[in-house]
Design a protein around this motif. Structure first.
Motif, PDB file in Angstrom:
ATOM      1  N   LYS A  70       0.855  -1.197   0.000  1.00 46.35           N
ATOM      2  CA  LYS A  70       0.000   0.000   0.000  1.00 46.35           C
ATOM      3  C   LYS A  70       0.886   1.240   0.000  1.00 46.35           C
ATOM      4  CE  LYS A  70      -3.758  -2.513   0.494  1.00 46.35           C
ATOM      5  NZ  LYS A  70      -3.125  -3.838   0.367  1.00 46.35           N
ATOM      6  N   ASN A  71       0.343   2.337  -0.476  1.00 47.08           N
ATOM      7  CA  ASN A  71       1.074   3.610  -0.522  1.00 47.08           C
ATOM      8  C   ASN A  71       2.413   3.468  -1.246  1.00 47.08           C
ATOM      9  OD1 ASN A  71      -0.969   4.840   1.097  1.00 47.08           O
ATOM     10  ND2 ASN A  71      -0.013   3.921   2.920  1.00 47.08           N
ATOM     11  N   ASN A  72       2.376   2.725  -2.341  1.00 50.67           N
ATOM     12  CA  ASN A  72       3.587   2.469  -3.112  1.00 50.67           C
ATOM     13  C   ASN A  72       3.863   3.620  -4.076  1.00 50.67           C
ATOM     14  OD1 ASN A  72       5.651   0.888  -4.602  1.00 50.67           O
ATOM     15  ND2 ASN A  72       4.072   0.871  -6.199  1.00 50.67           N
ATOM     16  N   SER A  73       5.120   4.040  -4.148  1.00 48.06           N
ATOM     17  CA  SER A  73       5.492   5.138  -5.041  1.00 48.06           C
ATOM     18  C   SER A  73       6.175   4.660  -6.317  1.00 48.06           C
ATOM     19  CB  SER A  73       6.430   6.111  -4.311  1.00 48.06           C
ATOM     20  OG  SER A  73       7.625   5.438  -3.894  1.00 48.06           O
ATOM     21  N   ASN A 115      -3.504  -1.305 -10.425  1.00 45.71           N
ATOM     22  CA  ASN A 115      -2.958   0.029 -10.713  1.00 45.71           C
ATOM     23  C   ASN A 115      -1.630  -0.038 -11.465  1.00 45.71           C
ATOM     24  OD1 ASN A 115      -5.022   1.700  -9.420  1.00 45.71           O
ATOM     25  ND2 ASN A 115      -4.279   0.788  -7.503  1.00 45.71           N
TER      26      ASN A 115
END
Length: 435
Positions: A70-73, A115
């Motif tokens: 999660k919250n991967n850049s 995504n």
């Protein structure tokens, strides 16, 4: 909806071309999903459908997707494993060659769910015609706006690259595939980290099989509950079974997960050719432990076959009649694994070569009874001692063939192979020199 589902276009002329594919409903579901659903909704549907990885491991697909951080850049990659190299398996070839747009639509939906903005189709080097048709289908999808920028007017971007492998069986293992895709040697990687955390180019990556992704459009079109009910408990949907060997009607059959093996052989594949008796069956590609004729009353799903001491694997069903030499079968199995070992791990590199030399000696009429126990020891020492499961897959045929057909191996050794129509390499060379 009744069967066929995945194979419904296999016998439709030019179904690999986008015009025919669109007329038969291609990309309608993708447009609806991308314009009306959220990525999490797609993942939740795949989880509820009990879709499992149909390339061999059988791991729940949606659960695998949820491993992504999660919250991967970093960029997220979707990699399609089309490196179908398991002997006895040719189901993915049918999708790639006869209905590639079904796969592409599955890629669009799956990339949306995770995504991802870039997907790679890693296709087996020997699959020349499937590669050509899949590449053409990707180009057609771009021309129609199904791939590229602003798909269906949603602002989403997805690029798909078709990449040909060089014919290495080991690159069917997902981390070896990723190394190959990066231009490195096709060596499996240590796990953890798993590809979902650090995969292609060190970024979060999901690797899924061709057939697995082809299941996503019908799940979203007809519903997760519908798909789950098609199969058995915990094994949703249908499966494409490659049935070959001594049957009257070999081919690819789409059947519900959990379909009886006996029914596959005697009803769908037309029984044993020549009216002969069944001797043995490999249920999931050459790596799977063999089943005797007395063991075929089993459901063809991951859990049932595991309980029976073997595996569904790639669903390559190889049928052998009463005249089949199990010594010869093991000879070719060990030859294959010795040739395809990548050599990174010594238990596999040395074990597969050693095993093949011993089986070859037995097959050519120069074996000893003690060789059978030596083979079982080698196989035991190969299991669980390597980076990937290749060594295990090479050990399982050795264990099951010798354990279940030991008497035949002992008779072959006692008769020095002569009464089995086997000539040693020395005899062959001698005959050639005097020919």
């Amino acid at each position: 909806m009744t069967l066929p589902i995945l194979s419904r276009n296999f016998d439709v002329a030019d179904a690999w071309k986008i015009g025919v594919a669109e007329n038969r409903g291609a990309y309608v579901t993708a447009k609806k999903v991308l314009t009306s659903m959220q990525p999490a909704d797609v993942t939740n549907a795949v989880v509820a459908a009990n879709l499992r990885g149909l390339g061999g491991a059988g791991f729940p697909t949606g659960k695998k997707w949820r491993f992504l951080p999660k919250n991967n850049s970093k960029p997220v990659y979707l990699v399609v494993n089309a490196d179908e190299g398991e002997p006895g398996t040719f189901k993915d070839r049918y999708i790639l060659e006869r209905d590639p747009h079904q796969l592409i639509e599955g890629i669009i939906l799956s990339a949306f769910a995770i995504n991802s903005r870039k997907a790679y189709i890693y296709i087996r080097g020997e699959y020349v015609e499937p590669f050509k048709r899949t590449q053409a289908a990707v180009e057609e999808a771009y021309s129609k706006g199904y791939l590229g920028k602003n798909i269906f007017g949603t602002g989403l971007t997805l690029d798909v690259v078709v990449h040909r492998g060089a014919g290495a069986y080991i690159c069917g293992e997902e981390t070896a595939l990723l190394n190959s895709l990066e231009g490195l040697k096709g060596y499996p990687r240590l796990k953890p980290p798993f590809p979902a955390i650090a995969g292609l180019f060190g970024c979060p990556t999901i690797v899924n099989n061709v057939e697995t992704l082809a299941c996503v459009p019908p799940i979203l079109k007809h519903g997760a509950e519908w798909f789950a009910k098609l199969g058995s408990a915990g094994n949703g949907g249908t499966h494409l079974f490659s049935i070959s060997g001594h049957v009257n009607k070999p081919g690819v059959y789409e059947l519900p997960m959990g379909a009886p093996l006996r029914e596959m052989i005697y009803t769908h594949a037309g029984g044993i050719r020549g009216g002969k008796k069944l001797k043995a069956v490999i249920p999931g590609g050459i790596s799977a432990k063999i089943l005797t004729a007395q063991e075929i009353d089993v459901k063809m799903d991951y859990d049932s076959l595991r309980a029976a001491g073997t595996m569904l694997g790639s669903a390559g069903v190889i049928v052998m009649d009463e005249d089949t030499s199990m010594v010869k079968m093991l000879y070719y199995a060990t030859k294959f694994f010795a040739h395809e070992s990548c050599g990174q791990c010594s238990p596999c590199r040395e074990g597969t070569g050693w095993a093949h030399k011993i089986v070859r000696r037995i097959y050519e009429g120069h074996g000893a009874l003690k060789d059978l126990d030596s083979l079982l020891t080698i196989a035991k020492n190969m299991e669980g001692r390597t980076i990937c499961v290749f060594a295990d897959a090479a050990a399982w045929p050795i264990q099951s063939y010798i354990t279940k057909f030991r008497k035949e191996f002992e008779e072959h050794i006692a008769k020095r192979g002569s009464e089995f129509g086997v000539r040693s390499s020395e005899q062959a060379r001698s005959a050639s020199s005097h020919g």
